[in-house]
Design a protein around this motif. Structure first.
Motif, PDB file in Angstrom:
ATOM      1  N   ALA A 168      -3.167   6.635  -3.099  1.00 38.61           N
ATOM      2  CA  ALA A 168      -3.929   7.109  -1.940  1.00 38.61           C
ATOM      3  C   ALA A 168      -5.355   7.487  -2.332  1.00 38.61           C
ATOM      4  CB  ALA A 168      -3.226   8.295  -1.291  1.00 38.61           C
ATOM      5  N   ARG A 169      -5.510   8.148  -3.453  1.00 35.29           N
ATOM      6  CA  ARG A 169      -6.854   8.563  -3.877  1.00 35.29           C
ATOM      7  C   ARG A 169      -7.716   7.396  -4.315  1.00 35.29           C
ATOM      8  NH1 ARG A 169      -7.497  14.207  -4.833  1.00 35.29           N
ATOM      9  NH2 ARG A 169      -5.547  15.269  -4.451  1.00 35.29           N
ATOM     10  N   VAL A 175       2.260   7.994   8.722  1.00 41.97           N
ATOM     11  CA  VAL A 175       0.883   7.562   9.023  1.00 41.97           C
ATOM     12  C   VAL A 175       0.435   6.599   7.934  1.00 41.97           C
ATOM     13  CG1 VAL A 175      -1.496   8.324   9.356  1.00 41.97           C
ATOM     14  CG2 VAL A 175       0.389   9.772  10.128  1.00 41.97           C
ATOM     15  N   THR A 176      -0.060   5.425   8.321  1.00 43.76           N
ATOM     16  CA  THR A 176      -0.496   4.433   7.327  1.00 43.76           C
ATOM     17  C   THR A 176      -1.947   4.009   7.507  1.00 43.76           C
ATOM     18  OG1 THR A 176       0.238   2.610   8.728  1.00 43.76           O
ATOM     19  CG2 THR A 176       1.814   3.458   7.105  1.00 43.76           C
ATOM     20  N   SER A 177      -2.573   4.407   8.574  1.00 48.06           N
ATOM     21  CA  SER A 177      -3.922   3.887   8.883  1.00 48.06           C
ATOM     22  C   SER A 177      -4.955   4.246   7.829  1.00 48.06           C
ATOM     23  CB  SER A 177      -4.379   4.361  10.253  1.00 48.06           C
ATOM     24  OG  SER A 177      -4.373   5.770  10.330  1.00 48.06           O
ATOM     25  N   TYR A 178      -4.748   5.320   7.080  1.00 48.32           N
ATOM     26  CA  TYR A 178      -5.714   5.703   6.053  1.00 48.32           C
ATOM     27  C   TYR A 178      -5.511   4.960   4.736  1.00 48.32           C
ATOM     28  CZ  TYR A 178      -2.096   8.493   3.765  1.00 48.32           C
ATOM     29  OH  TYR A 178      -0.975   8.897   3.121  1.00 48.32           O
ATOM     30  N   LEU A 179      -4.410   4.246   4.616  1.00 50.35           N
ATOM     31  CA  LEU A 179      -4.115   3.538   3.385  1.00 50.35           C
ATOM     32  C   LEU A 179      -4.817   2.194   3.387  1.00 50.35           C
ATOM     33  CD1 LEU A 179      -0.313   4.346   3.077  1.00 50.35           C
ATOM     34  CD2 LEU A 179      -2.194   5.422   1.848  1.00 50.35           C
ATOM     35  N   TRP A 237      -4.420  -1.207  -3.644  1.00 51.10           N
ATOM     36  CA  TRP A 237      -3.701  -2.187  -2.815  1.00 51.10           C
ATOM     37  C   TRP A 237      -3.152  -3.211  -3.778  1.00 51.10           C
ATOM     38  CZ3 TRP A 237      -6.752  -5.756   1.039  1.00 51.10           C
ATOM     39  CH2 TRP A 237      -5.859  -6.550   1.745  1.00 51.10           C
ATOM     40  N   ARG A 264      -7.136   4.194  -3.337  1.00 44.92           N
ATOM     41  CA  ARG A 264      -6.988   3.113  -2.357  1.00 44.92           C
ATOM     42  C   ARG A 264      -6.457   1.836  -3.023  1.00 44.92           C
ATOM     43  NH1 ARG A 264      -7.459   7.021   0.597  1.00 44.92           N
ATOM     44  NH2 ARG A 264      -8.930   7.204   2.275  1.00 44.92           N
ATOM     45  N   TYR A 319       4.037  -0.910   3.674  1.00 46.98           N
ATOM     46  CA  TYR A 319       3.636   0.458   3.346  1.00 46.98           C
ATOM     47  C   TYR A 319       4.847   1.191   2.794  1.00 46.98           C
ATOM     48  CZ  TYR A 319      -0.524  -0.612   6.036  1.00 46.98           C
ATOM     49  OH  TYR A 319      -1.675  -1.191   6.477  1.00 46.98           O
ATOM     50  N   ARG A 326       0.871  -1.178   0.000  1.00 50.32           N
ATOM     51  CA  ARG A 326       0.000   0.000   0.000  1.00 50.32           C
ATOM     52  C   ARG A 326       0.902   1.219   0.000  1.00 50.32           C
ATOM     53  NH1 ARG A 326      -5.209  -1.430   3.765  1.00 50.32           N
ATOM     54  NH2 ARG A 326      -5.895  -3.144   2.458  1.00 50.32           N
ATOM     55  N   ASN A 333       1.325   5.636  -0.518  1.00 49.79           N
ATOM     56  CA  ASN A 333       0.670   6.925  -0.277  1.00 49.79           C
ATOM     57  C   ASN A 333       0.902   7.930  -1.399  1.00 49.79           C
ATOM     58  OD1 ASN A 333       3.357   7.561   0.172  1.00 49.79           O
ATOM     59  ND2 ASN A 333       2.948   8.815   1.971  1.00 49.79           N
TER      60      ASN A 333
END
Length: 131
Positions: A36-37, A127-131, A41, A39, A113, A29, A31
């Motif tokens: 990121a936009r 920060v990776t939680s939003y990915l 994976w 998502r 990540y 994943r 960023n």
């Protein structure tokens, strides 16, 4: 290595593929702006382990910045089932487009990540939680 053959598709099914992937070897994943936009994976596979079964005529390309990646998406439903290196050497398969993976299996996949937003492919973003 635990290669398995997976089938995948875009949302509408116009684009279909299969690929020999070792998901236990890890997924990624990123960023960067497009990952990121959308998502995105991904699981990397060499080009010779990927087979497009249908939809070449439905696929559109998007390239930006260094133009190293052909972001392939279905022109009907807009889903990006895979991307490919511009030189044709590798494919980034969308894990989310693979058929038949139970939520428990998806949750257990190893994820690396990467900080593509800063061209740091060897480091995770803060920060990776939003990915």
């Amino acid at each position: 290595m635990s290669l398995e053959t997976y089938r995948g598709r875009c949302h509408c099914g116009a684009v279909r593929f299969e690929a020999d992937i070792d998901l236990d070897a890890g997924t990624v994943r990123c960023n960067c702006s497009i990952c990121a936009r959308s998502r995105f994976w991904l699981a990397f596979v060499p080009a010779d382990r990927f087979r497009l079964l249908a939809g070449e005529d439905t696929l559109s390309d998007y390239r930006f910045a260094a133009q190293r990646i052909r972001h392939r998406f279905c022109s009907v439903c807009g889903v990006k089932p895979f991307g490919m290196a511009a030189d044709g050497s590798g494919i980034a398969v969308s894990v989310s487009c693979l058929d038949g993976l139970a939520p428990e299996r998806l949750a257990a996949l190893p994820v690396t990540y990467v900080d593509g937003a800063h061209d740091r492919w060897d480091a995770a973003p803060a920060v990776t939680s939003y990915l």
